[in-house]
Design an enzyme around this catalytic site. Sequence first.
Site, mmCIF file in Angstrom:
data_model
loop_
_atom_site.group_PDB
_atom_site.id
_atom_site.type_symbol
_atom_site.label_atom_id
_atom_site.label_comp_id
_atom_site.label_asym_id
_atom_site.label_seq_id
_atom_site.Cartn_x
_atom_site.Cartn_y
_atom_site.Cartn_z
ATOM 1 N N ASP A 65 0.847 -1.207 0.000
ATOM 2 C CA ASP A 65 0.000 0.000 0.000
ATOM 3 C C ASP A 65 0.878 1.251 0.000
ATOM 4 O OD1 ASP A 65 -1.968 -1.899 0.401
ATOM 5 O OD2 ASP A 65 -2.119 -1.499 2.554
HETATM 6 C C1 26A Z 1 -12.215 -6.619 1.437
HETATM 7 N N1 26A Z 1 -10.952 -6.825 2.100
HETATM 8 C C2 26A Z 1 -10.578 -8.183 2.369
HETATM 9 C C3 26A Z 1 -10.139 -5.742 2.429
HETATM 10 C C4 26A Z 1 -8.907 -5.877 3.120
HETATM 11 C C5 26A Z 1 -8.153 -4.708 3.334
HETATM 12 N N2 26A Z 1 -8.538 -3.503 2.911
HETATM 13 C C6 26A Z 1 -9.716 -3.437 2.276
HETATM 14 N N3 26A Z 1 -10.506 -4.518 2.032
HETATM 15 N N4 26A Z 1 -8.233 -6.913 3.677
HETATM 16 C C7 26A Z 1 -7.105 -6.407 4.207
HETATM 17 N N5 26A Z 1 -7.058 -5.080 4.008
HETATM 18 C C8 26A Z 1 -6.039 -4.124 4.432
HETATM 19 O O1 26A Z 1 -4.838 -4.401 3.805
HETATM 20 C C9 26A Z 1 -3.866 -3.639 4.519
HETATM 21 C C10 26A Z 1 -2.481 -4.176 4.255
HETATM 22 O O2 26A Z 1 -2.184 -4.145 2.917
HETATM 23 C C11 26A Z 1 -5.739 -4.164 5.918
HETATM 24 O O3 26A Z 1 -6.629 -3.342 6.628
HETATM 25 C C12 26A Z 1 -4.291 -3.672 5.970
HETATM 26 O O4 26A Z 1 -4.195 -2.378 6.519
#
Ligand code: 26A
Length: 344
Positions: A299
Amino acid sequence: MASPNQYRLLCLENPLLDIQAVGDEAILKKYGLKANDAILAEEKHQGIFEDLLNNYDAKLIAGGAAQNTARGAQYLLPPNSVVYLGGVGDDKYAAILQDAVKQAGLRVEYRVDPKEKTGRCGVVITGHNRSMCTELGAANHYDLDHLKSPEVWALAENAEVYYVGGYHFTVCPPAIMELAKLAAANNKPFILSLSAPFIPQFFKDPLDASAPYWDYVIGNETEAAAYAESHGLGITDIKEIAKALANLPKVNTQRKRVAIITQGTDPTIVAIQGEDEVREYQVHEIAKEQINDTNGAGDAFAGGLTAGIVEGRSLAESINMGQWLARLSIQELGPSYPFPKQAY
Ligand code: 26A
């Protein structure tokens, strides 16, 4: 209201609060999690959040992949450059997110759901792996009405670059398509992150519907492999997959598509539409003992890259900004950036 040189970048996805802890084999096994993965929580995962908080000394950290990217881009850009959209609840977790984005100088336009809880992501760190298990909650209720409300849509029209996290395909594909079409109609860059292997696997149709609008597509090696497999490309070589992504049909022919695949500490692969040569960029190395955790490294990379794109920097420079910000982020706990700010 935004003046023309404010909020040049608009991001959309799922605001989440990360409940992050150093875990072990036992907790991965208990919930049937892979060491390195991102999934949506099912019934059997319900206890994980309390478990992490009560038994693993979990920390509460602002998360949500594209919200991390938005904070990262704002880190590098002048004040009031980035606005982020997504859905939260009316609770203490949303208050923690509000505090974090305020510190980062990120403007958020949240759709606040009075009935649903703010989304949570259980993050289990084992070594340099992270397993993420998300309960979307209020983030799952983001809708077109919010995007099309006069104030929010004015911000969308005013923006010059759009960044959408692929995780949002599980939530509101019509909102993604509205932004994609707005970008193409005005020859503004539309950046999409593949986000996780399960997106190309299980959300293939909405992902593919948006593909002709991607000016930049970003992923890591496992997401690229999942894309190739779910699309029957019959290739496993990352460079070839990057080329295939770059050369998918495109609506806005005024911009050549750029496909960017990160590979942890291995070089970042870049393919450009119509070009035979695939470029490679080294990552910014760091001593192992300086790494806190790699949650959010991708990210942060996307945040630095996107800041470069907003500023009209060259592709090489923008990628360098991504590598630079990723290196800073992995020295922090979770998807965070050092304050006071370091200068690029
Ligand atoms: C819909 N899903 C599964 C998600 C996520 C996500 N952010 C949005 N939608 N699953 C994990 N994360 C985020 O990925 C970040 C690390 O790359 C987590 O909240 C974490 O901060």
